[in-house]
Design a protein around this motif. Structure first.
Motif: not given
Length: 480
Positions: A191-204
């Motif tokens: 869950r942590f790393r999956s959310k982190q991918n989404a965090d970065y995606a929205f930042l990019l």
């Protein structure tokens, strides 16, 4: 009867062949859209805040919709961001620096990271950067308190448009329940790393149109002095060559540089595979899909991990980049040039790799007296300093035992290849290396050629690790 059997065989063949063809067609369409040019803007974005009045679908439905429409792969994702501090300025900057941060159980390094970015930049450099912080934690009270602290400490940077703090609302995230448990990771880790991918995606996604280049950092990083000047030197040296990602740190998602035009693709890519693997692994696949086969990493590293506790469960994380240098502005200019040698090259360790600022080198078989390693500039250049190192840590005998450094002028084509008509010697190699300062003051002409000449044969092979040249007119502004 024979005719009927033939018809049946043809039908079977058609059935068997149609599936591979459809598979190929789908893959082709995916890759075609991956390579599409940018400039596509979703209609919903053109309508501005109209999307706020619409009812948002569930995260899982929105996730499916986003990626079934392949024509949107090069367009930005329709997200209504919250502006927590600052607003974008209309002028496009040179570099955007992106940080994503969540609440940690132990330690918080975000403020130190922001401070390091600004403190290690000159006034001229600050004009060319914008820092975007994505507070990606769903704890709104924590976000509000942190925004107040950021606004108090960095108010002048926010007012100047150099610092933005944003948040992608939780309702835009894909589902974080029932995720795949790849690599036998525990459920909370997935869950942590999956959310982190989404965090970065929205930042990019947010940073797409803010600048020409984009640098990803983590929220627990220290920067080298005048890192932007060093970055610009490297980018200038890569003009005319293709690259997707340049790396200025060997750790995690720290110091990774992209063209801003590639950010929509990368954002889509991270969301498409958000539950498959960690973001730094996905980056390797993304780079390969866009046809950059090899890692392009530069030394010295410009960014250092400084956190002691990880954002995942507060676990200890003592990783350090041993290639980091606090004062890394002395990166060579290495003007555009061609390289030649008559030394027998081993495999693909060709001459260009010694002249590149990438972590590679030239490797040749035992040289003979008179053999040379030659650099010919695209145009004559004033050189202030030359530094050449041979051998490597694991092959310390593969140094140039006897050699001279020469510079030349009046380059022309000859039967032996392109050469300069005349050379003068600047010095002899000692201990496998040579360094000459104030070159432009010691000679009376602009240099067209730099040549290493073997003055005595040797039994050992030869590694030329680095050829570093500094021009007499520095690129960029250094802090006084």
């Amino acid at each position: 009867m024979l005719m009927w059997k033939c018809v049946n065989k043809m039908r079977c063949f058609r059935k068997r062949s149609v599936f591979p063809f459809l598979g190929f067609l789908i893959v082709f369409l995916l890759f075609f859209n991956l390579y599409m040019d940018d400039g596509f803007v979703l209609e919903a974005e053109k309508q501005g805040r109209l999307g706020e009045a619409l009812m948002h679908p569930s995260s899982s439905e929105r996730y499916v919709h986003t990626f079934t429409d392949l024509s949107n792969f090069s367009g930005t994702i329709n997200v209504t961001y919250r502006y927590l501090a600052g607003l974008p300025v209309p002028r496009k900057k040179y570099l955007t620096i992106g940080l994503s941060s969540v609440k940690r159980k132990r330690g918080n390094y975000l403020l130190e990271t922001i401070k390091s970015i600004f403190d290690q930049s000159s006034y001229e450099e600050l004009k060319e950067i914008v820092v975007v912080v994505h507070l990606a934690d769903f704890d709104l009270v924590w976000c509000e308190n942190l925004v107040q602290e950021i606004s108090r400490k960095f108010a002048h940077h926010i007012i100047a448009g150099r610092l933005l703090v944003i948040q992608a609302p939780e309702e835009f995230y894909p589902s974080l329940d029932g995720l795949k448990r790849n690599y036998n990771d525990p459920e909370d880790r997935v869950r942590f790393r999956s959310k982190q991918n989404a965090d970065y995606a929205f930042l990019l996604n947010f940073c797409t149109n803010l600048s020409h280049f984009y640098m990803m950092l983590e929220d627990d990083v220290r920067c080298s002095r005048n890192f932007l000047t060093a970055l610009k030197k490297v980018i200038t040296s890569r003009e005319g060559s293709y690259w997707v990602m340049l790396e200025f740190s060997k750790l995690g998602y720290i110091g990774k540089l992209y063209h801003s035009r590639d950010l929509p693709r990368l954002a889509h890519f991270l969301l498409m595979f958000y539950q498959e693997m960690p973001c730094d692994w996905l980056l390797i696949h993304f780079r390969g899909l866009l046809a950059q086969k090899d890692v392009i990493r530069f030394k010295p590293s410009l960014f250092q991990h400084m956190g002691y506790y990880s954002s995942y469960k507060g676990a200890e994380n003592k990783l350090k980049d041993d290639d980091f240098e606090e004062d890394a502005v002395d990166i060579p200019d290495n003007p555009p040039a061609s390289t030649y040698t008559n030394i027998n090259v081993f495999e693909n360790y060709d001459a260009t790799k010694a002249y590149s600022t990438v972590d590679e080198y030239f490797w040749g078989k035992p040289p003979s007296t008179g053999d040379f390693f030659l650099i010919i500039f695209n145009k004559s250049t004033k050189i202030s300093k030359i530094k050449i190192a041979t051998g490597s840590d694991d092959r310390q005998n593969d140094v140039l035992h006897h050699g001279a450094l020469e510079v030349g002028q009046k380059a022309a084509d000859t039967k032996q290849g392109r050469q300069c008509a005349s050379y003068i010697t600047l010095g002899e190699f000692k201990g496998g290396s040579i360094e000459v300062d104030n070159v432009d003051r010691k000679i009376g002409f602009d240099i067209e050629c730099v040549r290493v000449v073997v003055t005595a044969g040797q039994r050992e092979w030869l590694i030329i690790r680095t050829v570093s040249l500094w021009t007499a007119q520095p690129v960029g502004q250094f802090r006084k």
